[in-house]
Motif scaffolding. Structure first.
Motif, PDB file in Angstrom:
ATOM      1  N   LEU A 109       1.420  -1.000  -0.492  1.00  0.00           N
ATOM      2  CA  LEU A 109       0.212  -0.303  -0.026  1.00  0.00           C
ATOM      3  C   LEU A 109       0.851   1.726  -0.442  1.00  0.00           C
ATOM      4  O   LEU A 109       0.426   2.195  -0.792  1.00  0.00           O
ATOM      5  CB  LEU A 109      -1.086   0.035   1.165  1.00  0.00           C
ATOM      6  N   LEU A 110       2.247   1.451   0.910  1.00  0.00           N
ATOM      7  CA  LEU A 110       2.953   2.193   0.815  1.00  0.00           C
ATOM      8  C   LEU A 110       3.326   3.030  -0.119  1.00  0.00           C
ATOM      9  O   LEU A 110       3.943   4.093  -0.504  1.00  0.00           O
ATOM     10  CB  LEU A 110       3.503   2.624   2.214  1.00  0.00           C
ATOM     11  N   ALA A 111       4.361   1.407  -0.740  1.00  0.00           N
ATOM     12  CA  ALA A 111       4.742   1.132  -1.917  1.00  0.00           C
ATOM     13  C   ALA A 111       4.219   1.811  -3.425  1.00  0.00           C
ATOM     14  O   ALA A 111       4.412   2.709  -3.628  1.00  0.00           O
ATOM     15  CB  ALA A 111       5.394   0.009  -2.078  1.00  0.00           C
ATOM     16  N   SER A 112       2.746   1.565  -3.273  1.00  0.00           N
ATOM     17  CA  SER A 112       2.504   2.136  -4.803  1.00  0.00           C
ATOM     18  C   SER A 112       1.877   3.677  -4.350  1.00  0.00           C
ATOM     19  O   SER A 112       1.903   4.218  -5.202  1.00  0.00           O
ATOM     20  CB  SER A 112       0.871   1.382  -4.358  1.00  0.00           C
ATOM     21  N   ILE A 113       1.768   4.019  -3.240  1.00  0.00           N
ATOM     22  CA  ILE A 113       1.749   5.193  -3.415  1.00  0.00           C
ATOM     23  C   ILE A 113       2.828   6.018  -4.095  1.00  0.00           C
ATOM     24  O   ILE A 113       2.947   7.017  -4.548  1.00  0.00           O
ATOM     25  CB  ILE A 113       1.569   5.987  -1.758  1.00  0.00           C
ATOM     26  N   MET A 114       4.113   5.742  -2.789  1.00  0.00           N
ATOM     27  CA  MET A 114       5.685   6.018  -3.883  1.00  0.00           C
ATOM     28  C   MET A 114       5.861   6.196  -5.628  1.00  0.00           C
ATOM     29  O   MET A 114       6.002   6.867  -6.061  1.00  0.00           O
ATOM     30  CB  MET A 114       6.799   5.877  -3.213  1.00  0.00           C
ATOM     31  N   TYR A 115       5.057   4.881  -5.971  1.00  0.00           N
ATOM     32  CA  TYR A 115       4.906   4.430  -7.726  1.00  0.00           C
ATOM     33  C   TYR A 115       4.093   5.357  -8.501  1.00  0.00           C
ATOM     34  O   TYR A 115       4.521   5.818  -9.281  1.00  0.00           O
ATOM     35  CB  TYR A 115       4.547   3.057  -7.373  1.00  0.00           C
ATOM     36  N   PHE A 116       2.822   5.897  -8.122  1.00  0.00           N
ATOM     37  CA  PHE A 116       2.429   6.984  -8.142  1.00  0.00           C
ATOM     38  C   PHE A 116       2.079   7.786  -8.155  1.00  0.00           C
ATOM     39  O   PHE A 116       1.799   9.134  -9.179  1.00  0.00           O
ATOM     40  CB  PHE A 116       0.747   6.509  -7.979  1.00  0.00           C
ATOM     41  N   HIS A 117       3.029   8.287  -7.343  1.00  0.00           N
ATOM     42  CA  HIS A 117       3.361   9.768  -7.072  1.00  0.00           C
ATOM     43  C   HIS A 117       4.939   9.786  -7.059  1.00  0.00           C
ATOM     44  O   HIS A 117       5.306  10.165  -5.780  1.00  0.00           O
ATOM     45  CB  HIS A 117       2.719  10.879  -5.541  1.00  0.00           C
ATOM     46  N   GLU A 118       5.874  10.414  -8.198  1.00  0.00           N
ATOM     47  CA  GLU A 118       6.727  10.199  -8.425  1.00  0.00           C
ATOM     48  C   GLU A 118       7.630  11.802  -7.595  1.00  0.00           C
ATOM     49  O   GLU A 118       8.922  10.849  -6.361  1.00  0.00           O
ATOM     50  CB  GLU A 118       7.658  10.184  -9.415  1.00  0.00           C
ATOM     51  N   ASP A 119       7.056  11.970  -7.180  1.00  0.00           N
ATOM     52  CA  ASP A 119       7.353  13.311  -6.018  1.00  0.00           C
ATOM     53  C   ASP A 119       7.376  12.825  -4.421  1.00  0.00           C
ATOM     54  O   ASP A 119       8.348  13.268  -3.873  1.00  0.00           O
ATOM     55  CB  ASP A 119       6.575  14.377  -5.984  1.00  0.00           C
ATOM     56  N   VAL A 120       6.413  12.137  -4.201  1.00  0.00           N
ATOM     57  CA  VAL A 120       7.631  11.262  -2.176  1.00  0.00           C
ATOM     58  C   VAL A 120       8.407  10.220  -2.496  1.00  0.00           C
ATOM     59  O   VAL A 120       7.963   9.451  -3.351  1.00  0.00           O
ATOM     60  CB  VAL A 120       5.716  10.367  -2.506  1.00  0.00           C
ATOM     61  N   ASN A 121       9.069  10.349  -1.814  1.00  0.00           N
ATOM     62  CA  ASN A 121       9.961   9.845  -1.816  1.00  0.00           C
ATOM     63  C   ASN A 121      10.070   8.457   0.224  1.00  0.00           C
ATOM     64  O   ASN A 121      11.400   7.475  -0.242  1.00  0.00           O
ATOM     65  CB  ASN A 121      11.967  10.339  -1.409  1.00  0.00           C
ATOM     66  N   GLN A 122       9.412   9.517   0.730  1.00  0.00           N
ATOM     67  CA  GLN A 122       9.548   8.405   2.243  1.00  0.00           C
ATOM     68  C   GLN A 122       7.808   9.106   2.721  1.00  0.00           C
ATOM     69  O   GLN A 122       7.519   9.221   2.678  1.00  0.00           O
ATOM     70  CB  GLN A 122      10.826   8.595   2.620  1.00  0.00           C
ATOM     71  N   VAL A 123       7.499   6.964   2.796  1.00  0.00           N
ATOM     72  CA  VAL A 123       6.436   7.295   3.760  1.00  0.00           C
ATOM     73  C   VAL A 123       6.598   6.303   4.741  1.00  0.00           C
ATOM     74  O   VAL A 123       6.901   5.294   4.836  1.00  0.00           O
ATOM     75  CB  VAL A 123       5.067   6.778   2.918  1.00  0.00           C
ATOM     76  N   THR A 124       6.748   6.561   6.325  1.00  0.00           N
ATOM     77  CA  THR A 124       7.291   5.916   7.505  1.00  0.00           C
ATOM     78  C   THR A 124       5.677   5.837   8.279  1.00  0.00           C
ATOM     79  O   THR A 124       5.341   7.685   8.613  1.00  0.00           O
ATOM     80  CB  THR A 124       8.498   6.412   7.538  1.00  0.00           C
ATOM     81  N   ILE A 125       5.133   5.242   8.591  1.00  0.00           N
ATOM     82  CA  ILE A 125       5.004   4.902  10.394  1.00  0.00           C
ATOM     83  C   ILE A 125       5.268   4.902  11.621  1.00  0.00           C
ATOM     84  O   ILE A 125       6.195   3.680  11.456  1.00  0.00           O
ATOM     85  CB  ILE A 125       3.351   3.599   9.826  1.00  0.00           C
ATOM     86  N   TYR A 126       5.469   5.503  12.280  1.00  0.00           N
ATOM     87  CA  TYR A 126       6.060   5.157  13.674  1.00  0.00           C
ATOM     88  C   TYR A 126       5.094   4.783  14.723  1.00  0.00           C
ATOM     89  O   TYR A 126       4.583   6.423  15.039  1.00  0.00           O
ATOM     90  CB  TYR A 126       7.189   6.677  13.653  1.00  0.00           C
ATOM     91  N   THR A 127       5.451   3.897  14.972  1.00  0.00           N
ATOM     92  CA  THR A 127       4.529   3.978  16.020  1.00  0.00           C
ATOM     93  C   THR A 127       5.062   2.824  17.411  1.00  0.00           C
ATOM     94  O   THR A 127       6.207   2.508  17.182  1.00  0.00           O
ATOM     95  CB  THR A 127       3.275   2.838  15.389  1.00  0.00           C
ATOM     96  N   ASP A 128       4.944   2.996  18.401  1.00  0.00           N
ATOM     97  CA  ASP A 128       4.551   2.454  19.947  1.00  0.00           C
ATOM     98  C   ASP A 128       4.168   1.045  19.762  1.00  0.00           C
ATOM     99  O   ASP A 128       4.251   0.015  20.849  1.00  0.00           O
ATOM    100  CB  ASP A 128       4.395   3.281  21.111  1.00  0.00           C
ATOM    101  N   ALA A 129       3.544   0.732  18.822  1.00  0.00           N
ATOM    102  CA  ALA A 129       2.379  -1.129  18.649  1.00  0.00           C
ATOM    103  C   ALA A 129       4.178  -1.736  18.028  1.00  0.00           C
ATOM    104  O   ALA A 129       3.734  -2.632  18.338  1.00  0.00           O
ATOM    105  CB  ALA A 129       1.766  -0.415  17.933  1.00  0.00           C
TER     106      ALA A 129
END
Length: 570
Positions: A109-129
């Motif tokens: 899911l997160l990889a597809s966002i960067m694939y279809f939006h070339e300007d996005v270079n990182q999507v990371t979820i920081y969680t205490d879980a």
């Protein structure tokens, strides 16, 4: 000396002296006043126009940046409120199960966002879980850097941060759906720095200005200037910029606008001297022409006073008319003596002033307005993003055999809609575009309505404007078929050759509309891109008589008709 003495002295003066006095009083003084008033008025007009241009530039570029950032904000909201992601991250399961869920659901899911939006270079979820970092998609909350984007420093809004030195841009926001499940999470979306500020890199029709963008804490995050080498001294650094902007008479014009998406302050500045510098050559020309006219008049004073006086009065009358703004007025003259030279000099000055005002200012102002309108007319492809989101969801949540067909249709729609930036394409490509669009709409509506094509093959080789049928179909589906409560919906697309013309008709059996509603759809006050945009483009390209026509009856459906000349591909 009393009044009577002045009259006697003038009466006893020789004719040449009298003509000199008359010329100075009746010719030179009014001309100087006219030139002074003209100069001040032209200076004011130039100032107002330059200020308008700067305000328009700041407004248009800021709105363009906000529109782009809203796309990334929508992506952040989509992830933050995704129940599948929240369920996986908050689940009490083994490390292997976490790894399997992360790899099969979150990573794609997160990889597809960067694939279809070339300007996005990182999507990371920081969680205490999660205590273990999983690639670049999931990381422990403790790994998130401290400062303004730490978890406790965030609220429910999306915050953008820019580092000018490293030229990085990213947004951070709390994971709302994850918090509802008792866990903490921060979504980090990194975007290419240059893409964020792309609207400000666009070339403009004016120069010698500076632009500084400061974030909500007053830190400079973007700086640009277009000063020529000889004007480089006018460039301001951050400290000098902050000081001068607070001064009442700083010698600079500052135009500010606040970004709605980020709270950033965008400010364009330009020195006052450069704003009015273009009017100085006109003043020099006017003064030079005045001096030449005065010299020529004095040399010709020895001519017959009646002849001289008559022509001077004519000149004076015309110059007074110039004061009202008629800069192009000229005086008919067929003589070549000194007064004739004076009149010719005035004619030359008047024409030159008129040409300078019209060509240098009005033309450039109009060109700038057209450029800003073109920038504002860019289409934000919401349909594409919505379709991609739907395809991604299908790909991730269920195995569907129709995904290949939907993806192919979307690819065709993307290619024909963008058309390599061209406004003209063949009819066959426009038909391919709407077929792809309708294939996707049928999938999204579970084939709940029928589509009938009746297109003559003979028209496929001709040219048409890009994207003139898709908005009509979108309107037919959204305002006709979707709100229909009885019977099965049907959309019919007809394309016929009519002599030297091409006729297109898009009809539906939806709920229809009144004449008032149909007129509103075609008006400029209509919201969105839609039918009104198609109507304006057709009239601008083919002529006013080729406007879009709508026939509709409430409860019976709507028919939209296009009629334009046949043109072969150039």
């Amino acid at each position: 000396m009393n009044k009577g003495g002045l009259k006697k002295r003038f009466r006893d003066m020789r004719l040449t002296g009298k003509m000199v006095v008359i010329y100075l009083l009746a010719g030179l003084v009014p001309v100087m006043i006219i030139l002074g008033i003209t100069y001040m008025e032209m200076k004011k007009i130039l100032w107002d126009r330059e200020t308008t241009i700067l305000k328009s530039y700041v407004s248009q570029t800021t709105d363009s940046m906000d529109n782009e950032l809203e796309i990334y904000n929508n992506l952040s909201k989509y992830i933050s409120y995704n129940q599948s992601i929240a369920k996986i991250l908050s689940a009490d399961q083994s490390a292997y199960q976490n790894y399997e869920q992360f790899s099969t659901v979150i990573d794609p899911l997160l990889a597809s966002i960067m694939y279809f939006h070339e300007d996005v270079n990182q999507v990371t979820i920081y969680t205490d879980a999660s205590d273990v970092k999983h690639g670049s998609t999931v990381a422990p909350l403790k790994d998130l850097a401290d400062g303004t984007h730490a978890y406790d420093d965030l609220d429910n809004n999306i915050h953008w941060h820019i580092d000018l030195e490293s030229r990085t841009a990213f947004s951070v926001s709390r994971m709302a759906m994850l918090e509802q499940k008792g866990a903490k999470g921060v979504l980090y979306v990194g975007v290419d720095y240059d893409s964020v500020f792309q609207p400000f890199y666009t070339e403009t029709m004016f120069d010698n200005y500076g632009l500084i963008i400061e974030d909500e804490y007053g830190h400079m995050i973007f700086n640009k200037n277009t000063f020529a080498d000889e004007q480089s001294a006018y460039e301001l650094d951050v400290d000098k910029f902050d000081v001068l902007r607070e001064m009442e008479n700083s010698g600079y014009q500052f135009i500010d606008k606040t970004s709605k998406a980020t709270g950033w302050n965008i400010c364009v500045y330009k020195p006052n001297r450069l704003i009015i510098s273009s009017v100085r050559p006109i003043l020099i020309i006017a003064v030079a022409a005045l001096l030449v006219s005065m010299l020529a008049g004095i040399l010709c004073i020895n001519m017959v006073s009646e002849f001289i006086t008559k022509r001077i009065k004519n000149l004076q009358k015309t110059m007074k008319a110039t004061e009202t703004g008629n800069l192009g007025m000229v005086i008919e003259n067929d003589s070549t003596d000194e007064i004739g030279d004076l009149i010719n000099g005035y004619n030359s000055m008047s024409k030159r002033l008129d040409e300078t005002v019209n060509e240098v200012y009005q033309s450039k102002i109009k060109e700038k307005e057209y450029e800003m309108r073109a920038l504002q007319a860019q289409i934000n492809p919401h349909f594409l993003y919505n379709s991609l989101s739907m395809i991604n969801w299908k790909a991730l949540e269920a195995e569907q055999e129709d995904i290949s067909r939907i993806t192919l249709s979307l690819s065709t729609f993307y290619r024909t809609a963008l058309n390599k930036g061209k406004n003209i394409l063949l009819v066959k490509d426009e038909i391919a575009n709407i077929k792809s669009y309708l294939d996707i709409q049928l999938a999204m509506h579970d084939n709940s309505f029928d589509v009938v094509y009746d297109i003559d093959d003979s028209i496929l080789k001709y040219e048409t404007l890009n994207l003139i049928l898709q908005p009509l179909l979108e309107n037919a589906i959204g305002h006709g078929i979707d709100v229909k409560t009885d019977g099965r919906g049907e959309i019919r697309i007809e394309g016929k050759e009519n002599g030297d013309f091409i006729d297109f008709t898009v009809s539906d059996n939806g709920v229809g509309m009144t004449k008032t509603q149909a007129a509103l759809i075609l008006s400029k006050s209509s919201n969105g891109y839609g039918v009104s945009n198609v109507n304006e483009r057709i009239k601008l390209y083919y002529g006013e008589k080729y406007a879009v026509k709508i026939e509709s009856t409430p409860g019976a459906g709507t028919k939209v008709m296009l009629h334009f000349p046949k043109r072969v591909e150039n």
